[in-house]
Design a protein around this motif. Structure first.
Motif, short mmCIF file in Angstrom:
data_model
loop_
_atom_site.label_atom_id
_atom_site.label_comp_id
_atom_site.label_asym_id
_atom_site.label_seq_id
_atom_site.Cartn_x
_atom_site.Cartn_y
_atom_site.Cartn_z
N GLU A 56 0.82 -1.21 0.00
CA GLU A 56 0.00 0.00 0.00
C GLU A 56 0.86 1.27 0.00
N LEU A 57 1.84 1.33 0.89
CA LEU A 57 2.68 2.53 0.97
C LEU A 57 3.42 2.78 -0.34
N LEU A 58 3.93 1.70 -0.94
CA LEU A 58 4.63 1.86 -2.21
C LEU A 58 3.70 2.43 -3.28
N SER A 59 2.47 1.95 -3.32
CA SER A 59 1.50 2.47 -4.29
C SER A 59 1.22 3.94 -4.03
N GLU A 60 1.03 4.30 -2.76
CA GLU A 60 0.78 5.70 -2.41
C GLU A 60 1.94 6.61 -2.82
#
Length: 75
Positions: A56-60
């Protein structure tokens, strides 16, 4: 923790682990890198999520997948 301590110590009990530790220090020496080894708690470690298959953080952050390039480990 075992890998961290082995790198700091400069050796490991298992032959294959010892080869990896040797490779890390050889690479550091050859590239004139001053290696600093320190544990980062999970809550502060940006790579903790991906290591647990949470992206999730990487996508954000807009991260993009790249094919890994493996180093020559001198083994």
């Amino acid at each position: 923790t075992g890998a961290e301590l082995s790198v700091v110590k400069g050796s490991a009990k298992a032959w294959d682990h010892n080869q990896m530790v040797h490779s890390i220090w050889t690479q550091a020496f050859e590239q004139k890198i001053r290696l600093w080894v320190e544990r980062v708690p999970s809550k502060l470690n940006i790579s903790d999520g991906p290591s647990r298959f949470r992206y999730e953080l990487l996508s954000e952050l807009g991260a993009q997948w790249r094919e890994p390039v493996l180093a020559d480990l001198h083994v």
